[in-house]
Design a protein around this motif. Structure first.
Motif, PDB file in Angstrom:
ATOM      1  N   UNK A 123       0.877  -1.125  -0.088  1.00  0.00           N
ATOM      2  CA  UNK A 123       0.120  -0.069  -0.018  1.00  0.00           C
ATOM      3  C   UNK A 123       0.935   1.180   0.050  1.00  0.00           C
ATOM      4  N   UNK A 124       0.198   2.427  -0.373  1.00  0.00           N
ATOM      5  CA  UNK A 124       1.043   3.458  -0.532  1.00  0.00           C
ATOM      6  C   UNK A 124       0.668   4.221   0.773  1.00  0.00           C
ATOM      7  N   UNK A 125       1.673   5.147   1.201  1.00  0.00           N
ATOM      8  CA  UNK A 125       1.514   5.903   2.534  1.00  0.00           C
ATOM      9  C   UNK A 125       0.908   7.385   1.991  1.00  0.00           C
ATOM     10  N   UNK A 126       0.315   8.098   2.982  1.00  0.00           N
ATOM     11  CA  UNK A 126      -0.341   9.293   2.713  1.00  0.00           C
ATOM     12  C   UNK A 126       0.880  10.248   2.129  1.00  0.00           C
ATOM     13  N   UNK A 127       1.810  10.479   2.752  1.00  0.00           N
ATOM     14  CA  UNK A 127       2.852  11.213   2.237  1.00  0.00           C
ATOM     15  C   UNK A 127       3.251  11.093   0.743  1.00  0.00           C
ATOM     16  N   UNK A 128       3.404   9.731   0.321  1.00  0.00           N
ATOM     17  CA  UNK A 128       3.562   9.430  -1.012  1.00  0.00           C
ATOM     18  C   UNK A 128       2.448   9.548  -1.913  1.00  0.00           C
ATOM     19  N   UNK A 129       1.434   9.617  -1.607  1.00  0.00           N
ATOM     20  CA  UNK A 129       0.087   9.914  -2.160  1.00  0.00           C
ATOM     21  C   UNK A 129       0.182  11.534  -2.470  1.00  0.00           C
ATOM     22  N   UNK A 130       0.423  12.254  -1.481  1.00  0.00           N
ATOM     23  CA  UNK A 130       0.378  13.846  -1.484  1.00  0.00           C
ATOM     24  C   UNK A 130       1.418  14.138  -2.342  1.00  0.00           C
ATOM     25  N   UNK A 131       2.731  13.695  -2.347  1.00  0.00           N
ATOM     26  CA  UNK A 131       3.970  13.947  -2.994  1.00  0.00           C
ATOM     27  C   UNK A 131       3.795  13.766  -4.613  1.00  0.00           C
ATOM     28  N   UNK A 132       2.910  12.655  -4.980  1.00  0.00           N
ATOM     29  CA  UNK A 132       2.433  12.565  -6.408  1.00  0.00           C
ATOM     30  C   UNK A 132       1.447  13.611  -6.771  1.00  0.00           C
ATOM     31  N   UNK A 133       0.599  14.042  -6.171  1.00  0.00           N
ATOM     32  CA  UNK A 133      -0.366  15.084  -6.424  1.00  0.00           C
ATOM     33  C   UNK A 133       0.501  16.259  -6.458  1.00  0.00           C
ATOM     34  N   UNK A 134       1.252  16.517  -5.556  1.00  0.00           N
ATOM     35  CA  UNK A 134       1.890  17.959  -5.603  1.00  0.00           C
ATOM     36  C   UNK A 134       2.791  17.912  -6.888  1.00  0.00           C
ATOM     37  N   UNK A 135       3.640  16.928  -7.351  1.00  0.00           N
ATOM     38  CA  UNK A 135       4.220  16.890  -8.466  1.00  0.00           C
ATOM     39  C   UNK A 135       3.505  17.242  -9.841  1.00  0.00           C
ATOM     40  N   UNK A 136       2.391  16.542  -9.731  1.00  0.00           N
ATOM     41  CA  UNK A 136       1.264  16.727 -10.915  1.00  0.00           C
ATOM     42  C   UNK A 136       0.585  18.081 -10.799  1.00  0.00           C
ATOM     43  N   UNK A 137       0.235  18.534  -9.661  1.00  0.00           N
ATOM     44  CA  UNK A 137      -0.447  19.834  -9.570  1.00  0.00           C
ATOM     45  C   UNK A 137       0.433  20.778  -8.544  1.00  0.00           C
ATOM     46  N   UNK A 138       1.338  21.436  -9.145  1.00  0.00           N
ATOM     47  CA  UNK A 138       2.490  22.035  -8.335  1.00  0.00           C
ATOM     48  C   UNK A 138       2.094  23.086  -7.187  1.00  0.00           C
ATOM     49  N   UNK A 139       1.039  23.653  -7.535  1.00  0.00           N
ATOM     50  CA  UNK A 139       0.398  24.632  -6.779  1.00  0.00           C
ATOM     51  C   UNK A 139      -0.671  23.975  -5.638  1.00  0.00           C
ATOM     52  N   UNK A 140      -0.761  22.698  -5.502  1.00  0.00           N
ATOM     53  CA  UNK A 140      -1.607  21.905  -4.729  1.00  0.00           C
ATOM     54  C   UNK A 140      -1.259  22.065  -3.261  1.00  0.00           C
ATOM     55  N   UNK A 141      -2.148  22.267  -2.518  1.00  0.00           N
ATOM     56  CA  UNK A 141      -2.052  22.054  -0.859  1.00  0.00           C
ATOM     57  C   UNK A 141      -2.875  20.416  -0.789  1.00  0.00           C
ATOM     58  N   UNK A 142      -2.190  19.673  -0.139  1.00  0.00           N
ATOM     59  CA  UNK A 142      -2.937  18.407  -0.198  1.00  0.00           C
ATOM     60  C   UNK A 142      -2.881  18.103   1.437  1.00  0.00           C
ATOM     61  N   UNK A 143      -4.215  17.506   1.968  1.00  0.00           N
ATOM     62  CA  UNK A 143      -4.215  17.117   3.421  1.00  0.00           C
ATOM     63  C   UNK A 143      -4.616  15.526   3.166  1.00  0.00           C
ATOM     64  N   UNK A 144      -3.758  14.788   3.926  1.00  0.00           N
ATOM     65  CA  UNK A 144      -4.327  13.371   3.807  1.00  0.00           C
ATOM     66  C   UNK A 144      -4.628  12.805   4.979  1.00  0.00           C
ATOM     67  N   UNK A 145      -5.692  12.172   5.302  1.00  0.00           N
ATOM     68  CA  UNK A 145      -6.131  11.172   6.494  1.00  0.00           C
ATOM     69  C   UNK A 145      -6.462   9.895   6.088  1.00  0.00           C
ATOM     70  N   UNK A 146      -6.172   8.972   7.097  1.00  0.00           N
ATOM     71  CA  UNK A 146      -6.660   7.565   6.592  1.00  0.00           C
ATOM     72  C   UNK A 146      -7.981   7.426   6.979  1.00  0.00           C
ATOM     73  N   UNK A 147      -8.722   6.482   6.329  1.00  0.00           N
ATOM     74  CA  UNK A 147     -10.299   6.344   6.769  1.00  0.00           C
ATOM     75  C   UNK A 147     -10.357   4.747   7.496  1.00  0.00           C
ATOM     76  N   UNK A 148     -11.054   5.271   8.731  1.00  0.00           N
ATOM     77  CA  UNK A 148     -11.167   4.289   9.607  1.00  0.00           C
ATOM     78  C   UNK A 148      -9.950   3.457  10.019  1.00  0.00           C
TER      79      UNK A 148
END
Length: 77
Positions: free
Chosen positions: A2-27
């Motif tokens: 599985x991917x960690x939240x910071x890995x997901x956030x890093x991919x999103x920021x790399x693809x959308x450079x101005x993005x602010x990303x908040x990650x939380x796990x579900x349950x």
């Protein structure tokens, strides 16, 4: 693996450079994540296109090591 939240956030920021990303796990399940992505580049973009932009930033990881993503997108106020 599985991917960690910071890995997901890093991919999103790399693809959308101005993005602010908040990650939380579900349950407490580290295979299922909630992401809130805020980006000025979303201005004037329909919600479905905002989501497509985030998924495009993640590439093929959605079907591979990322099992579930609950996504909320927004334009900064």
């Amino acid at each position: 693996m599985p991917m960690e939240g910071d890995e997901i956030a890093a991919l999103i920021r790399a693809g959308i450079p101005d993005a602010e990303v908040e990650m939380t796990d579900l349950a407490g399940d580290k295979d299922h994540w909630s992401a809130r992505v805020t980006s000025a580049s979303f201005a004037g973009m329909p919600r479905v296109r905002q989501h497509q932009a985030v998924y495009a930033a993640l590439g093929d990881r959605m079907g591979g090591v990322l099992h579930a993503l609950q996504l909320t997108t927004a334009v900064p106020k």
